[in-house]
Write a protein that holds these residues in place. Sequence first.
Motif, short mmCIF file in Angstrom:
data_model
loop_
_atom_site.label_atom_id
_atom_site.label_comp_id
_atom_site.label_asym_id
_atom_site.label_seq_id
_atom_site.Cartn_x
_atom_site.Cartn_y
_atom_site.Cartn_z
N ILE A 49 0.83 -1.20 0.00
CA ILE A 49 0.00 0.00 0.00
C ILE A 49 0.86 1.26 0.00
O ILE A 49 0.61 2.20 -0.77
CB ILE A 49 -0.94 0.01 1.22
N SER B 286 -3.12 3.29 -4.51
CA SER B 286 -3.94 2.75 -3.43
C SER B 286 -4.98 3.76 -2.96
O SER B 286 -6.16 3.43 -2.78
CB SER B 286 -3.05 2.34 -2.25
N ALA C 124 -9.05 3.39 -3.48
CA ALA C 124 -9.95 3.34 -2.32
C ALA C 124 -11.06 4.38 -2.44
O ALA C 124 -12.24 4.09 -2.19
CB ALA C 124 -9.15 3.55 -1.03
N VAL D 109 -11.26 -0.89 3.70
CA VAL D 109 -10.85 0.05 2.66
C VAL D 109 -10.22 1.32 3.25
O VAL D 109 -9.12 1.70 2.86
CB VAL D 109 -12.05 0.42 1.75
N VAL D 110 -10.92 1.95 4.20
CA VAL D 110 -10.42 3.22 4.72
C VAL D 110 -9.18 3.02 5.58
O VAL D 110 -8.12 3.61 5.32
CB VAL D 110 -11.52 3.96 5.51
N VAL E 27 -6.32 0.68 3.71
CA VAL E 27 -5.79 1.14 2.43
C VAL E 27 -5.60 2.66 2.42
O VAL E 27 -4.49 3.17 2.27
CB VAL E 27 -6.70 0.71 1.25
N ALA E 28 -6.71 3.40 2.57
CA ALA E 28 -6.66 4.85 2.38
C ALA E 28 -5.78 5.54 3.42
O ALA E 28 -4.99 6.43 3.07
CB ALA E 28 -8.07 5.42 2.42
#
Length: 739
Positions: free
Chosen positions: A374, A381, A385, A683-684, A687-688
Amino acid sequence: MATFLHRLGRASFRHKGLVIAVWVLLLALGGVGAATLSGKTVNTFEIPGQESTTALRIIGQEFGATAEGASAQVVLEVPAGQKITAPDNAAKVAGVVQALNALPGARGATNPLDQAAPTVSPDLRAAYSTVSYGVAPPEVTDAQRQALLRAVDDARASGLTAEVTGTATQGAAKLGGAAEGLGVVVALVVLALTYGSLVAAGMNLLTAVVGVGIGALGITTLTGFVDLQSTTPILAVMLGLAVGIDYALFIVTRFRHELLAGRTVAEAVPLAVGTAGSAVLTAGTTVVIALAGLAVAGIPFLTEMGVAAAATVVVAVLVALTLVPAALGVVGLRALPRSARRALAHESGKHTAVPAADPDPTGRGFFGGWSRLITGRRWLSLVAAVLVLGAVAVPVASMQTSLATSWPDGSTQEKAQGILADRFGAGVSGPLLVLTRGDDAVARGTQLSTELGRLDGVAVATPAVPSQDGKAALVTVVPKTAPDDAATTDLVHRMRDLIREDGSSTPAYVTGQTAVSVDVNATLSEALPVYLVLVVGLAFVLLVLVFRSLLVPVVGVLGFLLTIGASLGATTAVFQWGWAKQLVHADTTGPLLSLAPIIVVGILFGLAMDYQVFLVSRMHEAHAHGARPLQAVRTGFRQAAPVVVAAAAIMFAVFAGFVPEGDATIKPIAFALAIGILADAVVVRMVAVPAALSLLGRAAWWLPRWLQWLPVLDVEGAALERRDSTGERAVTPEASPTH
């Protein structure tokens, strides 16, 4: 804060027997209170002081309690080519009405063929009788409801098509589905896999059950003194169980970490509470403030729901900070897998510690590899996301809300609504009531009946019906459109405009359940943006205090907005559009419950901040220890991510357990929370957030000089580390590792 919690953890450990006994006593007292003092819940959504609610109260006073009581509409239809008014069919209708009048609990049933007040369709194919109970819908017993359904079955046996709908046919929300229990089983499995110890997993789950049990029993006891919504205990159980398991998980994980670092049980317990407990207290406080902040809507029933759920979270936090350390004192080294206990015993003989401060010190495990992937492709990435969650959030633009009841497809209620809409018009199931009050009430009502009947969208306006003393009158206005149709909302506003503009001094009100729904929906729609700004602002301030940074809070807030968008977007697509509704056993589609969005925002805000605090605090801790920005993100991620993923899996299982067989009111809310947790954790936060923080570099931890005065919350327990580094023990070593 860390020092205080360290002392609390040490006291709970030293007096573990007393602490456990106190919590068991509180659970027992809650059970006694629930069994002896509880009352009944309500299903009505009203806002005191609003026109529709005020008028309903007056109707109850002037026309009797039945105006606000439960009712049912028994719809009768004859085959094509026949008329409901034909002598043989009229005789059957009379027999049905006689049976309805004899129902247990019923105060009476209208005769649809009564010439004084007929309720026969224009084509003479159908008619309906209204059965009044005179009590609130939740007070209609299951036995009375079954008797009503049997009477409808008997009507079918006579050759008529017979269906029934109305508030009297709807039972109260209940707990106890098999799928809900499955969610708890999944949580236990996740805990067992995470810990590698059934003892630790069972202890974690048991302490959470004690906390949620006290909270739920306390709410049940409170129903004897306050009118609470029937969904309030379910929401409290759902949220309390999820956060109770997760908060204990964070503390137990830190406890195991300290044991493997070579500390005794007596040292590890207070250190776990002083470090992980600080984050638990911060996260729990955030959830409580968010739930209590529902009061900003100015709607009493929503405030009560928020406060009740917040109280359950408070209990969960107290359990995590006191009962969990006491239970860890009893469990001791059995919180570790057997292999770890053997290794610990072997190393203790050599007077060395097991080097386990980092669950993946080499960085070669899954989470180490994930963090490198990531942060190595940070732009890709982050953009991916945002695009994924943005796409899921698209349906929010068409989200509709209403308080109107949606009945399951194929149910007798849904069939009855279909006949009513076909034969009488879509608006007959949600008539509007116009109340006039005063010496000229009847004359004003007669005038308004004529004027309102001319409005576009009105199917019929009945003559004014006077009260017994003639000081009030009721006009029933049947819209051409359904209760949840936007045109009906517009009609309510136009009716009120007409009444205000006619210049009469005799008060007149537009009410009825459809008008109440319009008013509540409007109030909630206005309150949601204000509440969203409140919780987003709170999130920003909290994260600034926790991390002493401006950009980390920006990342956290933007991530939270993505989570909310994806949660409500997916819920709209499934429960309003009907996409994949079979997968969640959604019996019907239509507008979401009006209060669902604001409740989902409140709960997800608190839970998203939980994950943000637990994940980023380990990154901040690594940075504070001298790691370079990119390395701090990777180190903190691989240390915290396994626990965050386990916590999210547990929360997802608990919330998802309320979806398949859940109550129609709870099902969309539970689904939104489950999807929100999935989006936020996977996701958040996975990843984000690491991608964004790695892009920001050193700037992520920057705080302007003019904000240096802000207090240091110390959620990472730095004060405890300083005490150790100066040679002062942070704990007392009087207990051996086997205690």
